[in-house]
Design a protein around this motif. Structure first.
Motif, mmCIF file in Angstrom:
data_model
loop_
_atom_site.group_PDB
_atom_site.id
_atom_site.type_symbol
_atom_site.label_atom_id
_atom_site.label_comp_id
_atom_site.label_asym_id
_atom_site.label_seq_id
_atom_site.Cartn_x
_atom_site.Cartn_y
_atom_site.Cartn_z
ATOM 1 N N ASP A 26 86.192 -93.357 -16.855
ATOM 2 C CA ASP A 26 87.244 -94.272 -17.324
ATOM 3 C C ASP A 26 86.312 -95.956 -17.740
ATOM 4 O O ASP A 26 87.151 -96.944 -17.684
ATOM 5 C CB ASP A 26 88.316 -94.609 -16.505
ATOM 6 C CG ASP A 26 87.983 -95.241 -15.103
ATOM 7 O OD1 ASP A 26 86.757 -94.742 -14.792
ATOM 8 O OD2 ASP A 26 88.673 -95.928 -14.364
ATOM 9 N N SER A 28 85.397 -99.100 -19.134
ATOM 10 C CA SER A 28 85.560 -99.701 -20.165
ATOM 11 C C SER A 28 84.873 -99.646 -21.425
ATOM 12 O O SER A 28 83.367 -99.254 -20.952
ATOM 13 C CB SER A 28 85.945 -101.184 -19.909
ATOM 14 O OG SER A 28 84.812 -101.699 -19.266
ATOM 15 N N THR A 29 84.968 -100.370 -22.571
ATOM 16 C CA THR A 29 84.013 -100.316 -23.503
ATOM 17 C C THR A 29 82.713 -101.015 -23.339
ATOM 18 O O THR A 29 81.766 -100.557 -23.636
ATOM 19 C CB THR A 29 84.767 -100.984 -24.815
ATOM 20 O OG1 THR A 29 85.991 -100.048 -25.244
ATOM 21 C CG2 THR A 29 83.759 -100.989 -26.168
ATOM 22 N N GLU A 45 82.070 -95.392 -31.306
ATOM 23 C CA GLU A 45 83.207 -94.362 -30.913
ATOM 24 C C GLU A 45 82.527 -93.099 -30.956
ATOM 25 O O GLU A 45 83.198 -92.223 -30.175
ATOM 26 C CB GLU A 45 84.339 -94.665 -31.684
ATOM 27 C CG GLU A 45 85.598 -93.729 -31.403
ATOM 28 C CD GLU A 45 86.773 -93.957 -32.079
ATOM 29 O OE1 GLU A 45 87.909 -93.153 -31.791
ATOM 30 O OE2 GLU A 45 87.038 -94.753 -32.825
ATOM 31 N N ARG A 48 80.336 -92.325 -27.552
ATOM 32 C CA ARG A 48 81.198 -92.341 -26.461
ATOM 33 C C ARG A 48 81.994 -90.904 -26.276
ATOM 34 O O ARG A 48 82.139 -90.360 -25.687
ATOM 35 C CB ARG A 48 82.213 -93.468 -26.398
ATOM 36 C CG ARG A 48 81.449 -94.856 -26.144
ATOM 37 C CD ARG A 48 82.344 -96.172 -26.158
ATOM 38 N NE ARG A 48 83.423 -96.324 -27.038
ATOM 39 C CZ ARG A 48 83.261 -97.155 -28.153
ATOM 40 N NH1 ARG A 48 81.959 -98.020 -28.199
ATOM 41 N NH2 ARG A 48 84.114 -97.379 -29.129
ATOM 42 N N GLN A 49 82.444 -90.506 -27.560
ATOM 43 C CA GLN A 49 83.222 -89.286 -27.659
ATOM 44 C C GLN A 49 82.225 -88.191 -27.451
ATOM 45 O O GLN A 49 82.609 -87.405 -26.606
ATOM 46 C CB GLN A 49 83.692 -89.257 -29.023
ATOM 47 C CG GLN A 49 84.412 -87.848 -29.156
ATOM 48 C CD GLN A 49 83.588 -86.561 -29.533
ATOM 49 O OE1 GLN A 49 82.417 -86.838 -30.056
ATOM 50 N NE2 GLN A 49 84.137 -85.417 -29.544
ATOM 51 N N GLU A 72 91.538 -95.638 -22.125
ATOM 52 C CA GLU A 72 92.805 -95.395 -23.219
ATOM 53 C C GLU A 72 92.168 -94.666 -24.555
ATOM 54 O O GLU A 72 92.657 -93.804 -24.952
ATOM 55 C CB GLU A 72 93.285 -96.566 -23.622
ATOM 56 C CG GLU A 72 94.436 -96.401 -24.401
ATOM 57 C CD GLU A 72 95.185 -97.736 -24.778
ATOM 58 O OE1 GLU A 72 96.287 -97.991 -24.423
ATOM 59 O OE2 GLU A 72 94.702 -98.820 -25.185
ATOM 60 N N GLU A 73 90.844 -95.268 -24.967
ATOM 61 C CA GLU A 73 90.418 -94.586 -26.166
ATOM 62 C C GLU A 73 90.074 -93.256 -26.077
ATOM 63 O O GLU A 73 90.446 -92.335 -26.950
ATOM 64 C CB GLU A 73 89.062 -95.239 -26.268
ATOM 65 C CG GLU A 73 88.007 -94.744 -27.701
ATOM 66 C CD GLU A 73 86.900 -95.237 -27.798
ATOM 67 O OE1 GLU A 73 86.705 -96.318 -28.719
ATOM 68 O OE2 GLU A 73 85.698 -95.089 -26.713
ATOM 69 N N THR A 74 89.682 -92.638 -24.855
ATOM 70 C CA THR A 74 89.317 -91.342 -24.577
ATOM 71 C C THR A 74 90.557 -90.303 -24.648
ATOM 72 O O THR A 74 90.522 -89.373 -24.937
ATOM 73 C CB THR A 74 88.384 -91.164 -23.385
ATOM 74 O OG1 THR A 74 87.470 -92.408 -23.331
ATOM 75 C CG2 THR A 74 87.615 -89.927 -23.297
ATOM 76 N N GLN A 77 91.353 -89.558 -28.013
ATOM 77 C CA GLN A 77 90.116 -88.606 -28.630
ATOM 78 C C GLN A 77 90.177 -87.346 -28.706
ATOM 79 O O GLN A 77 90.924 -86.439 -27.671
ATOM 80 C CB GLN A 77 88.864 -89.076 -28.039
ATOM 81 C CG GLN A 77 88.292 -90.653 -28.642
ATOM 82 C CD GLN A 77 86.992 -90.993 -27.926
ATOM 83 O OE1 GLN A 77 86.761 -90.454 -27.142
ATOM 84 N NE2 GLN A 77 86.325 -91.829 -29.008
ATOM 85 N N TYR A 129 101.246 -93.064 -22.419
ATOM 86 C CA TYR A 129 100.167 -92.422 -21.686
ATOM 87 C C TYR A 129 100.688 -90.940 -21.059
ATOM 88 O O TYR A 129 100.145 -89.776 -21.145
ATOM 89 C CB TYR A 129 99.636 -93.116 -20.577
ATOM 90 C CG TYR A 129 99.062 -94.377 -20.917
ATOM 91 C CD1 TYR A 129 98.367 -94.496 -22.076
ATOM 92 C CD2 TYR A 129 98.963 -95.580 -19.928
ATOM 93 C CE1 TYR A 129 97.707 -95.624 -22.344
ATOM 94 C CE2 TYR A 129 98.355 -96.635 -20.254
ATOM 95 C CZ TYR A 129 97.805 -96.880 -21.683
ATOM 96 O OH TYR A 129 97.400 -97.773 -21.718
#
Length: 341
Positions: A26, A28-29, A45, A48-49, A72-74, A77, A129
């Motif tokens: 998790d 963060s960016t 992105e 990271r993916q 959150e982004e993940t 995805q 979520y």
């Protein structure tokens, strides 16, 4: 919460199933950028993916990994085959989770200390979520040790926020992982770490009780009791195990089903050895397992270096750390396992 009570209890227990623990993916960016910078890979992105895809598709890791905390982004995805990461994990029997805090910020009135923010709008976010597949969450509070720190004020506001977060999670049918991290960055002794951790856990469970959090439907993610990195007198594995268990037995109610330790900057092998030493001491009131980030991922990241050809080696490195920590969660780890293929 009443409608979700049994589901919360069942999920919390599943996250600490025998020989299993949680992968904290998790970052963060900003944090994942530091990780990728360390291997000279640009943080986009897509990269990271690709990195998370490498971890989540590792064959057999689900034998040792019960859940994965996602950024959150993940959570939103997809894997390379188009499946959402949440679905990919769930199909393997791995429970998807989500980091919900917005990070530690300077504490008003005591700016050298930190308070974690993110309660505003959390109720609505938790609904989104859960809809996306998350069944547990994490909120991290950071407590620094120095000559005049932590203040009672800092401990209080962070404990209060952790309990508010936990109550909101349970209302939404999401298991909260409560993470009060006493940092290991200073020059403090192991004795000072134990005293501060004791104060923090005492206040956290007081707040959890006040805010009506169901202890059977949550997990605790604490630091181990260790000396600060800059302390010239570092404690051995057995001393760390004894101090950590002594502190937890004083402050953590037996109703809590599991304790999933953070690694907190320990090396991967040391974090594994500490967990194993605690479990070798026999049954405790709660399951003792892991929720590691760097201590599970560091060898995989170093092996990958952003190259598709390196994915099998990176997955092998991640699998090995997952396997060894799964063994440590049952007190079956041996340093010999580090040399085994």
């Amino acid at each position: 919460m009443a409608m979700y009570e049994q589901a919360l209890i069942d999920t919390a227990k599943a996250l600490v199933a025998p020989g299993k623990g949680v992968l904290a993916a998790d970052e963060s960016t900003g944090t994942i950028k530091k990780r990728l910078d360390s291997i000279n890979v640009e943080s986009t992105e897509a990269t990271r993916q690709a990195y998370r895809n490498l971890l989540f598709t590792t064959e057999g890791a689900e034998q040792f990994i019960s859940g994965v905390i996602l950024f959150e982004e993940t959570l939103f995805q997809n894997a390379d085959d188009g499946t959402s990461f949440a679905r990919l994990l769930a199909d393997k029997g791995v429970i998807p989770g989500i980091k919900v805090d917005k990070g530690a910020k300077p504490l008003a009135g005591s700016p050298e200390e930190k308070v974690t923010e993110g309660l505003d709008g959390l109720r609505d976010r938790l609904g989104e979520y859960r809809e996306a597949g998350a069944r547990f969450a994490k909120w991290r509070a950071v407590i620094d040790i120095a000559d005049d720190r932590p203040s009672d004020y800092c401990i209080h506001v962070n404990a209060h926020a952790l309990a508010r977060y936990a109550a909101l999670c349970q209302e939404a049918g999401i298991v909260p992982i409560v993470e009060p991290e006493v940092l290991m960055d200073g020059a403090n002794s192991i004795e000072r770490c134990e005293a501060v951790t004791d104060r923090v856990l005492d206040r956290v469970f007081d707040e959890l009780k006040t805010q009506r959090v169901l202890l059977e439907g949550m997990l605790l993610k604490p630091n181990m009791v260790i000396a600060g990195k800059q302390c010239p007198q570092q404690a051995g594995v057995e001393e760390v195990a004894d101090a950590t268990l002594r502190c937890l037995r004083r402050r953590v109610p037996a109703a809590v089903p599991g304790i999933v330790f953070l690694s907190g900057g320990q090396s991967d092998e040391v974090a594994t050895a500490h967990l194993d030493a605690m479990n070798k001491r026999g049954p405790q009131p709660w399951v003792l397992s892991f929720s590691y980030g760097r201590a599970l991922q560091a060898p995989a990241l170093a092996a990958w270096r952003g190259e598709p050809d390196n994915i099998p080696a990176a997955q092998q490195a991640y699998y090995k750390r997952a396997r060894n920590n799964g063994a440590a969660a049952e007190g079956r780890y041996s340093p010999d396992m580090e040399d085994a293929a």
